[in-house]
Scaffold this motif. Structure first.
Motif, mmCIF file in Angstrom:
data_model
loop_
_atom_site.group_PDB
_atom_site.id
_atom_site.type_symbol
_atom_site.label_atom_id
_atom_site.label_comp_id
_atom_site.label_asym_id
_atom_site.label_seq_id
_atom_site.Cartn_x
_atom_site.Cartn_y
_atom_site.Cartn_z
ATOM 1 N N GLN A 1 52.852 84.261 113.875
ATOM 2 C CA GLN A 1 52.264 85.543 114.037
ATOM 3 C C GLN A 1 53.020 86.527 115.043
ATOM 4 O OE1 GLN A 1 49.115 86.561 112.638
ATOM 5 N NE2 GLN A 1 49.965 88.562 113.571
ATOM 6 N N ALA A 2 53.835 85.735 116.147
ATOM 7 C CA ALA A 2 54.673 86.486 116.721
ATOM 8 C C ALA A 2 55.839 87.030 116.244
ATOM 9 C CB ALA A 2 55.151 85.343 118.309
ATOM 10 N N LEU A 3 56.489 86.345 115.180
ATOM 11 C CA LEU A 3 57.650 86.773 114.367
ATOM 12 C C LEU A 3 57.065 88.183 113.706
ATOM 13 C CD1 LEU A 3 58.956 83.302 112.908
ATOM 14 C CD2 LEU A 3 59.825 84.881 114.748
ATOM 15 N N GLU A 4 55.916 87.988 113.164
ATOM 16 C CA GLU A 4 55.292 89.254 112.448
ATOM 17 C C GLU A 4 54.962 90.237 113.128
ATOM 18 O OE1 GLU A 4 52.212 89.536 108.503
ATOM 19 O OE2 GLU A 4 52.343 87.937 109.955
ATOM 20 N N ASP A 5 54.150 90.182 114.473
ATOM 21 C CA ASP A 5 53.791 91.126 115.295
ATOM 22 C C ASP A 5 55.069 91.794 115.936
ATOM 23 O OD1 ASP A 5 51.282 90.495 114.502
ATOM 24 O OD2 ASP A 5 50.844 89.285 116.515
ATOM 25 N N THR A 6 56.063 91.135 116.150
ATOM 26 C CA THR A 6 57.427 91.850 116.697
ATOM 27 C C THR A 6 58.115 92.541 115.614
ATOM 28 O OG1 THR A 6 58.666 89.792 116.745
ATOM 29 C CG2 THR A 6 57.598 89.983 118.516
ATOM 30 N N GLY A 7 57.771 92.450 114.318
ATOM 31 C CA GLY A 7 58.677 92.902 113.503
ATOM 32 C C GLY A 7 59.920 92.365 112.984
ATOM 33 N N THR A 8 59.953 90.983 113.497
ATOM 34 C CA THR A 8 60.955 90.029 113.096
ATOM 35 C C THR A 8 61.098 89.688 111.679
ATOM 36 O OG1 THR A 8 60.814 89.132 115.525
ATOM 37 C CG2 THR A 8 62.376 87.921 113.987
ATOM 38 N N THR A 9 59.828 89.369 111.299
ATOM 39 C CA THR A 9 60.003 88.959 109.679
ATOM 40 C C THR A 9 60.523 90.243 108.894
ATOM 41 O OG1 THR A 9 57.604 89.633 109.651
ATOM 42 C CG2 THR A 9 58.150 87.248 110.056
ATOM 43 N N GLY A 10 59.954 91.509 109.055
ATOM 44 C CA GLY A 10 60.588 92.408 108.413
ATOM 45 C C GLY A 10 62.006 92.630 108.335
ATOM 46 N N LEU A 11 62.530 92.370 109.796
ATOM 47 C CA LEU A 11 64.159 92.509 109.822
ATOM 48 C C LEU A 11 64.690 91.366 108.743
ATOM 49 C CD1 LEU A 11 64.641 92.916 113.595
ATOM 50 C CD2 LEU A 11 65.049 94.699 111.771
ATOM 51 N N ILE A 12 64.258 90.142 108.780
ATOM 52 C CA ILE A 12 64.912 89.092 107.929
ATOM 53 C C ILE A 12 64.515 89.251 106.850
ATOM 54 C CG2 ILE A 12 64.293 86.508 107.579
ATOM 55 C CD1 ILE A 12 63.508 86.179 110.651
ATOM 56 N N ALA A 13 63.286 90.065 106.265
ATOM 57 C CA ALA A 13 63.163 90.373 104.904
ATOM 58 C C ALA A 13 64.112 91.240 104.286
ATOM 59 C CB ALA A 13 61.834 90.736 104.699
ATOM 60 N N SER A 14 64.365 92.400 105.201
ATOM 61 C CA SER A 14 65.235 93.453 104.839
ATOM 62 C C SER A 14 66.541 92.864 104.535
ATOM 63 C CB SER A 14 65.467 94.625 105.948
ATOM 64 O OG SER A 14 64.195 95.036 105.920
ATOM 65 N N LEU A 15 67.000 91.660 105.516
ATOM 66 C CA LEU A 15 68.334 91.265 105.362
ATOM 67 C C LEU A 15 68.586 90.408 104.117
ATOM 68 C CD1 LEU A 15 71.145 90.462 106.796
ATOM 69 C CD2 LEU A 15 69.744 88.370 107.715
ATOM 70 N N LEU A 16 67.386 89.720 103.665
ATOM 71 C CA LEU A 16 67.503 88.978 102.395
ATOM 72 C C LEU A 16 67.469 89.771 101.294
ATOM 73 C CD1 LEU A 16 64.502 85.987 103.070
ATOM 74 C CD2 LEU A 16 66.769 85.777 102.317
ATOM 75 N N VAL A 17 66.804 90.912 101.402
ATOM 76 C CA VAL A 17 67.019 91.888 100.211
ATOM 77 C C VAL A 17 68.430 92.359 99.976
ATOM 78 C CG1 VAL A 17 66.142 94.110 99.300
ATOM 79 C CG2 VAL A 17 64.542 92.486 100.260
ATOM 80 N N ASP A 18 68.978 92.826 101.368
ATOM 81 C CA ASP A 18 70.243 93.444 101.241
ATOM 82 C C ASP A 18 71.306 92.321 100.795
ATOM 83 O OD1 ASP A 18 69.422 95.754 102.079
ATOM 84 O OD2 ASP A 18 69.764 95.202 104.399
ATOM 85 N N LEU A 19 71.091 91.056 101.105
ATOM 86 C CA LEU A 19 71.941 90.036 100.660
ATOM 87 C C LEU A 19 71.726 89.579 99.063
ATOM 88 C CD1 LEU A 19 71.702 87.338 103.413
ATOM 89 C CD2 LEU A 19 73.650 88.827 103.086
ATOM 90 N N ALA A 20 70.638 90.004 98.644
ATOM 91 C CA ALA A 20 70.326 89.905 97.238
ATOM 92 C C ALA A 20 71.019 90.562 96.135
ATOM 93 C CB ALA A 20 68.897 89.746 96.906
ATOM 94 N N GLY A 21 71.325 91.730 97.070
ATOM 95 C CA GLY A 21 72.160 92.737 96.203
ATOM 96 C C GLY A 21 71.372 93.336 95.203
ATOM 97 N N GLY A 22 71.975 93.317 93.900
ATOM 98 C CA GLY A 22 71.595 93.912 92.724
ATOM 99 C C GLY A 22 70.566 92.758 92.198
ATOM 100 N N LEU A 23 70.310 91.756 92.621
ATOM 101 C CA LEU A 23 69.490 90.742 91.880
ATOM 102 C C LEU A 23 68.277 91.622 91.473
ATOM 103 C CD1 LEU A 23 69.416 87.651 93.995
ATOM 104 C CD2 LEU A 23 70.468 87.840 91.752
ATOM 105 N N PRO A 24 67.536 90.924 90.095
ATOM 106 C CA PRO A 24 66.285 91.371 89.727
ATOM 107 C C PRO A 24 65.378 90.694 90.545
ATOM 108 C CG PRO A 24 67.320 89.937 88.212
ATOM 109 C CD PRO A 24 68.359 90.289 89.245
ATOM 110 N N ASN A 25 64.116 91.413 90.393
ATOM 111 C CA ASN A 25 62.971 90.729 91.133
ATOM 112 C C ASN A 25 62.684 89.373 90.981
ATOM 113 O OD1 ASN A 25 62.451 93.402 92.156
ATOM 114 N ND2 ASN A 25 60.951 94.024 90.557
ATOM 115 N N TRP A 26 62.985 88.913 89.579
ATOM 116 C CA TRP A 26 62.828 87.614 89.261
ATOM 117 C C TRP A 26 63.713 86.651 89.772
ATOM 118 C CZ3 TRP A 26 66.799 85.102 87.290
ATOM 119 C CH2 TRP A 26 67.593 85.712 86.463
ATOM 120 N N GLY A 27 64.948 87.083 90.366
ATOM 121 C CA GLY A 27 66.183 86.506 91.023
ATOM 122 C C GLY A 27 65.723 86.511 92.558
#
Length: 591
Positions: free
Chosen positions: A462-488
């Motif tokens: 919950q602390a990770l979520e409340d501080t916005g840390t999960t959002g940062l990690i999620a954005s990093l994952l999406v960026d790393l995924a690059g042009g992967l389709p949603n199923w990817g």
């Protein structure tokens, strides 16, 4: 990145490293993480321990209790009668056993389902001469696959369901996991039965541990001569001279033979003592005690069994009270009345200084003790008897009442008449009141480390979520995924969760990954449910290491597996899981 986000990230990284390192148990690491985020002010003091009242924690504890009642109900004896026709056909035997374990694991905790059928599987191996290594890892993996099918099959599903309620106001239901989980479980069981078991090493002992525990060569007959300083003293004084490395199998006094004599039995002149231990330890004891070696007649371990005293092979279960301690520190004979005769680890016999060897989960022990008290003793020690017909962890009871009570709780949850934590707690109480389970058995069945892990990690997540840390990690994952389709990206989440669960506890993986998956879905403007399902499957599929899940650890010793053996069968299974999970999610939880 704010200061709070930096601290939260640091806590997460350090916790993951400590989980993987294994120097401290996962519940201790979780408490350390909780204390850090609390003391740094990220989690308010008044909310630090609210995780222990979380519905997920209550549900998991109740399922542990219900699983114990089902295990004691005698259901395995009923099922075992129907396996005789397939015992001689390896493919059918593996298929039947893995299907039964997977089915059981869908409705009880994973380790409980494995423990239910593991002794039966070993008995069959002994009768048919099959190798234990061909059967035990398939059972372990089947217990993980079966947990995918229902809400209560595994703690990660409970965590994901309650997180979904927190996120969208509605939890996943009892059978919302079934369309994806059942498909993955079926594919996994078919793979294991047709191919997977063939990839495992063949243990030439064929399920017979007699070669592993050949103790006849370590048995010596001695006698106590007149005038010896030990006359009139207790057996424990003699044991201490042996530094705990010599077991006294029997005491012969005239025509009376006392097997597994108690530590407080007093010695008399001309007593004959049958000792077991490594030659060096026996020599030291004889030299220090003044005992005299008796005749050269060969002695067999079989001579030291009776209706009262037996020898039992047991395995140390994960989380056992003796884990991390030695027989010497535990004072096994004096406190529990049992002798430790032999010990093996990963299929290799340990003979020297076994009393000083620290027990690990998965170690197989050969014990001598009274049959009537062995069941209770093993429950206290946290050990599971292997392939023993005359001993069980609980006394068989009526199958129908236990199954009926459990079935009603499932129905109440499935129809949304009661939330899962209330329905299953109610079932646990009814089992107790109906005397289908004792209060002691109920408390012993609750795995404290798992409860502490969940109670501590939920506020951390919950602390990770409340501080916005999960959002940062999620954005990093999406960026790393690059042009992967949603199923990817779905496939990537499954693989990340699987990778984490191979080195840290699967419940901790679910706690960490659930908010990250939800944040990824929000970042992509997609429904959250498919991403949570991906994490649910990935968190429970721990196939590459013996440390990722207790089921894998439990079979390591009895199966004689090396660390690398898990990759042999587990890597193809993991690939199959990803290839099956993603299409099923897209069908039943479309993006």
């Amino acid at each position: 990145m704010t200061t709070e986000q930096f601290i939260a990230c640091l806590v997460l990284v350090v916790a993951l490293v400590l989980f993987a390192w294994g120097r401290w148990r996962y519940d201790v690491v979780a408490l350390m993480a909780l204390l850090v985020v609390t003391l740094t002010g990220i989690v308010p003091y008044r909310e630090a321990f609210l995780g222990f009242s979380h519905p997920a924690v209550v549900t998991v504890a109740a399922v542990f209790v219900i699983s114990e009642a089902l295990k004691n109900s005698g259901v395995v004896e009923v099922v075992g009668k129907y396996l005789h026709p397939v015992q001689r056909r390896p493919v059918l035997l593996v298929a039947a056993l893995t299907a039964l374990v997977a089915l059981s694991s869908a409705f009880m905790n994973n380790v409980g389902a494995l423990a239910l059928f593991m002794p039966l599987a070993l008995q069959i191996c002994q009768r048919t001469g099959r190798s234990t290594s061909e059967v035990l890892m398939p059972l372990s993996f089947a217990s993980l696959l079966g947990g995918l099918v229902t809400l209560i099959g595994t703690p990660p599903n409970v965590i994901i369901a309650t997180y979904r309620q927190q996120f969208s106001g509605e939890p996943f239901g009892m059978f919302d996991f079934t369309p994806v989980g059942l498909g993955v479980a079926l594919v996994g069981v078919i793979y294991i039965a047709l191919l997977g078991w063939r990839l495992l090493p063949h243990n030439t002992s064929g399920g017979d541990s007699s070669k592993l525990f050949e103790i006849d060569a370590y048995i010596t007959e001695t006698h106590l001569p007149e005038g010896n300083r030990l006359i009139g003293k207790a057996l424990r004084d003699l044991e201490r001279l042996g530094d705990g490395d010599v077991a006294i199998l029997a005491l012969v006094r005239g025509k009376r033979t006392l097997l597994a004599p108690g530590s407080f039995e007093h010695l008399k002149a001309n007593d004959v003592l049958i000792l077991e231990g490594h030659p060096n330890a026996l020599k030291n004891l004889v030299d220090n005690s003044g005992l005299k070696m008796a005749g050269s007649q060969a002695l067999s371990a079989e001579e030291f069994r009776s209706d009262r005293v037996g020898m039992f092979e047991v395995v140390v279960t994960p989380g056992s009270p003796i884990e991390g301690r030695s027989a010497y520190l535990l004072n096994l004979h004096e406190r529990y009345g049992i002798n430790l005769l032999a010990m093996s680890r990963q299929g290799e016999s340990i003979r020297k200084r076994i009393s000083r060897t620290t027990f690990r989960a998965g170690d197989v022990l050969l014990l001598q003790g009274e049959t009537r008290s062995m069941s209770e003793t093993l429950a206290m020690l946290g050990c599971l008897p292997l392939a023993q017909r005359d001993i069980k962890l609980g006394q068989p009871r009526n199958v129908l009442p236990a199954v009926a009570i459990f079935g009603i709780a499932i129905l109440l949850t499935a129809l949304s008449l009661l939330p899962s934590h209330v329905a299953f707690t109610l079932a646990a109480v009814v089992l107790l009141v109906g005397k289908l389970l004792s209060l002691r058995e109920a408390y012993d069945s609750i795995e404290g480390p798992i409860i502490v892990l969940l109670g501590a990690m939920i506020p951390v997540g919950q602390a990770l979520e409340d501080t916005g840390t999960t959002g940062l990690i999620a954005s990093l994952l999406v960026d790393l995924a690059g042009g992967l389709p949603n199923w990817g990206i779905l496939a990537l989440l499954v693989m990340v969760a699987m990778g984490l669960s191979d080195v840290i506890n699967n419940a901790a993986t679910a706690v960490i990954m659930a908010p990250i998956a939800a944040a990824v879905a929000v970042d992509l403007a997609l429904p959250v449910d498919p991403f949570l399902m991906a994490v649910a499957v990935g968190s429970s599929c721990t196939f590459l290491t013996p440390i990722g899940h207790q089921s894998n650890t439990l079979v390591m010793g009895p199966g004689g597996y090396a660390f690398s053996d898990y990759w042999r069968m587990g890597l193809p299974l993991g690939i199959l899981v990803v290839l099956t999970t993603v299409p099923l999610i897209l069908i039943f939880w479309p993006l």
